[in-house]
Design a protein around this motif. Structure first.
Motif, short mmCIF file in Angstrom:
data_model
loop_
_atom_site.label_atom_id
_atom_site.label_comp_id
_atom_site.label_asym_id
_atom_site.label_seq_id
_atom_site.Cartn_x
_atom_site.Cartn_y
_atom_site.Cartn_z
N ARG A 143 -12.66 -84.05 -44.93
CA ARG A 143 -12.61 -85.51 -44.82
C ARG A 143 -11.26 -86.02 -45.32
O ARG A 143 -10.51 -85.30 -45.98
CB ARG A 143 -13.74 -86.13 -45.62
CG ARG A 143 -15.10 -85.87 -44.98
CD ARG A 143 -16.14 -86.75 -45.60
NE ARG A 143 -17.11 -87.14 -44.61
CZ ARG A 143 -18.41 -86.99 -44.76
NH1 ARG A 143 -18.90 -86.47 -45.87
NH2 ARG A 143 -19.23 -87.38 -43.80
N THR A 144 -10.95 -87.28 -45.02
CA THR A 144 -9.66 -87.86 -45.42
C THR A 144 -9.50 -87.91 -46.94
O THR A 144 -8.38 -87.94 -47.43
CB THR A 144 -9.46 -89.26 -44.82
OG1 THR A 144 -10.54 -90.10 -45.20
CG2 THR A 144 -9.35 -89.20 -43.30
N ASN A 145 -10.60 -87.90 -47.68
CA ASN A 145 -10.52 -87.87 -49.15
C ASN A 145 -10.51 -86.43 -49.69
O ASN A 145 -10.66 -86.21 -50.88
CB ASN A 145 -11.66 -88.67 -49.77
CG ASN A 145 -13.03 -88.06 -49.50
OD1 ASN A 145 -13.16 -87.01 -48.86
ND2 ASN A 145 -14.07 -88.72 -49.96
N ASN A 146 -10.34 -85.46 -48.77
CA ASN A 146 -10.29 -84.02 -49.06
C ASN A 146 -11.63 -83.39 -49.42
O ASN A 146 -11.66 -82.22 -49.78
CB ASN A 146 -9.23 -83.68 -50.11
CG ASN A 146 -7.84 -83.80 -49.54
OD1 ASN A 146 -7.60 -83.45 -48.39
ND2 ASN A 146 -6.92 -84.34 -50.33
N LEU A 200 -13.31 -71.72 -39.03
CA LEU A 200 -12.41 -72.77 -38.57
C LEU A 200 -12.39 -73.95 -39.53
O LEU A 200 -13.43 -74.38 -40.02
CB LEU A 200 -12.86 -73.25 -37.18
CG LEU A 200 -12.12 -74.44 -36.57
CD1 LEU A 200 -10.66 -74.10 -36.30
CD2 LEU A 200 -12.81 -74.89 -35.30
N THR A 201 -11.19 -74.46 -39.79
CA THR A 201 -11.01 -75.65 -40.62
C THR A 201 -10.37 -76.74 -39.78
O THR A 201 -9.35 -76.51 -39.14
CB THR A 201 -10.13 -75.34 -41.84
OG1 THR A 201 -10.78 -74.35 -42.65
CG2 THR A 201 -9.89 -76.59 -42.69
N VAL A 202 -11.02 -77.91 -39.76
CA VAL A 202 -10.50 -79.07 -39.04
C VAL A 202 -10.48 -80.27 -39.98
O VAL A 202 -11.29 -80.37 -40.90
CB VAL A 202 -11.29 -79.40 -37.77
CG1 VAL A 202 -11.25 -78.26 -36.78
CG2 VAL A 202 -12.72 -79.77 -38.08
N HIS A 203 -9.53 -81.15 -39.72
CA HIS A 203 -9.40 -82.37 -40.52
C HIS A 203 -9.95 -83.54 -39.74
O HIS A 203 -9.56 -83.76 -38.58
CB HIS A 203 -7.93 -82.59 -40.91
CG HIS A 203 -7.41 -81.47 -41.76
ND1 HIS A 203 -7.48 -81.49 -43.12
CD2 HIS A 203 -6.85 -80.29 -41.42
CE1 HIS A 203 -6.95 -80.36 -43.60
NE2 HIS A 203 -6.57 -79.62 -42.58
N LEU A 204 -10.83 -84.29 -40.37
CA LEU A 204 -11.43 -85.45 -39.74
C LEU A 204 -10.50 -86.65 -39.86
O LEU A 204 -9.67 -86.72 -40.76
CB LEU A 204 -12.77 -85.77 -40.41
CG LEU A 204 -13.82 -84.66 -40.30
CD1 LEU A 204 -15.02 -84.98 -41.19
CD2 LEU A 204 -14.25 -84.48 -38.86
N ILE A 205 -10.68 -87.59 -38.96
CA ILE A 205 -9.92 -88.83 -38.97
C ILE A 205 -10.85 -89.91 -39.50
O ILE A 205 -12.03 -89.96 -39.12
CB ILE A 205 -9.42 -89.15 -37.56
CG1 ILE A 205 -8.48 -88.03 -37.10
CG2 ILE A 205 -8.72 -90.49 -37.51
CD1 ILE A 205 -8.15 -88.07 -35.62
N ASP A 206 -10.36 -90.77 -40.34
CA ASP A 206 -11.16 -91.84 -40.91
C ASP A 206 -11.85 -92.61 -39.80
O ASP A 206 -11.21 -93.09 -38.87
CB ASP A 206 -10.25 -92.76 -41.72
CG ASP A 206 -11.01 -93.81 -42.50
OD1 ASP A 206 -12.17 -94.11 -42.17
OD2 ASP A 206 -10.44 -94.35 -43.47
N ASP A 207 -13.17 -92.73 -39.89
CA ASP A 207 -13.92 -93.41 -38.83
C ASP A 207 -13.53 -94.87 -38.66
O ASP A 207 -13.76 -95.48 -37.63
CB ASP A 207 -15.43 -93.27 -39.03
CG ASP A 207 -15.94 -93.96 -40.26
OD1 ASP A 207 -15.20 -94.05 -41.26
OD2 ASP A 207 -17.10 -94.39 -40.25
N GLU A 208 -12.88 -95.45 -39.65
CA GLU A 208 -12.41 -96.83 -39.53
C GLU A 208 -11.24 -96.92 -38.55
O GLU A 208 -10.92 -97.99 -38.05
CB GLU A 208 -11.97 -97.38 -40.89
CG GLU A 208 -13.10 -97.47 -41.90
CD GLU A 208 -14.17 -98.47 -41.48
OE1 GLU A 208 -13.84 -99.54 -41.00
OE2 GLU A 208 -15.38 -98.13 -41.66
N LEU A 209 -10.58 -95.80 -38.29
CA LEU A 209 -9.43 -95.80 -37.39
C LEU A 209 -9.83 -95.55 -35.94
O LEU A 209 -9.01 -95.65 -35.05
CB LEU A 209 -8.41 -94.72 -37.82
CG LEU A 209 -7.85 -94.90 -39.22
CD1 LEU A 209 -6.99 -93.69 -39.59
CD2 LEU A 209 -7.04 -96.18 -39.32
N LEU A 210 -11.07 -95.22 -35.72
CA LEU A 210 -11.54 -94.93 -34.35
C LEU A 210 -11.73 -96.21 -33.56
O LEU A 210 -11.99 -97.24 -34.04
CB LEU A 210 -12.85 -94.15 -34.38
CG LEU A 210 -12.77 -92.77 -35.04
CD1 LEU A 210 -14.15 -92.16 -35.13
CD2 LEU A 210 -11.86 -91.86 -34.24
#
Length: 110
Positions: free
Chosen positions: A8-11, A100-110
Motif C-alpha cells: 500500500r502507499t503507506n508501505n 510477486l510484489t506490486v505497489h498499489l496506487i492510492d484509491d483517491e487518485l483513481l
C-alpha cells in the motif's frame, strides 16, 4: 498456490495466496483491497486495477505491450510509470510469479 505481496502507499504489506491461473486483479479482490475496485470486472476497459510492478519483477511480468488496448488506456493515467505500470486484470498468476510484489496506487487518485 501463488503468493502475491501488495504494498500500500503507506508501505503496509498485504499478502494473499491464490490458485495458479488467477489474475492479479482477482487476487486483490480476494484480499478486499479498495485500491483495486476493478469496475469493469477484468475486461481491460476501465484502468481501476492499475498497479506498479516492483522493479525486481518487471522482467518476469513484462511491460505493457506496444500499441495494445492496455497501453492505450493506461498511458494517460496520472500515475502512469513507463515500464512499471500494468493493469492487474491483464496479469495471470503462474508459478513463475510466485512471490510477486506490486505497489498499489492510492484509491483517491483513481
Amino acid at each position: 498456490m501463488i503468493t502475491v505481496n501488495f504494498i500500500r502507499t503507506n508501505n503496509d504489506k498485504v499478502q494473499v495466496e491464490v490458485p495458479e491461473g488467477t489474475t492479479l486483479m482477482e487476487a486483490a479482490k480476494q484480499a478486499d483491497l479498495n485500491e483495486i475496485p476493478g469496475d469493469c470486472g477484468g475486461n481491460c476497459s476501465c484502468c481501476t486495477c492499475h498497479v506498479h510492478i516492483n522493479n525486481a519483477w518487471v522482467a518476469k511480468v513484462g511491460k505493457v505491450s506496444y500499441n495494445s488496448i492496455e497501453e492505450s488506456l493506461i498511458e494517460y493515467e496520472g500515475e502512469f510509470r513507463p515500464g512499471q505500470s500494468k493493469l492487474s486484470c491483464q496479469i495471470k498468476l503462474t508459478n513463475e510469479l510466485d512471490g510477486l510484489t506490486v505497489h498499489l496506487i492510492d484509491d483517491e487518485l483513481l
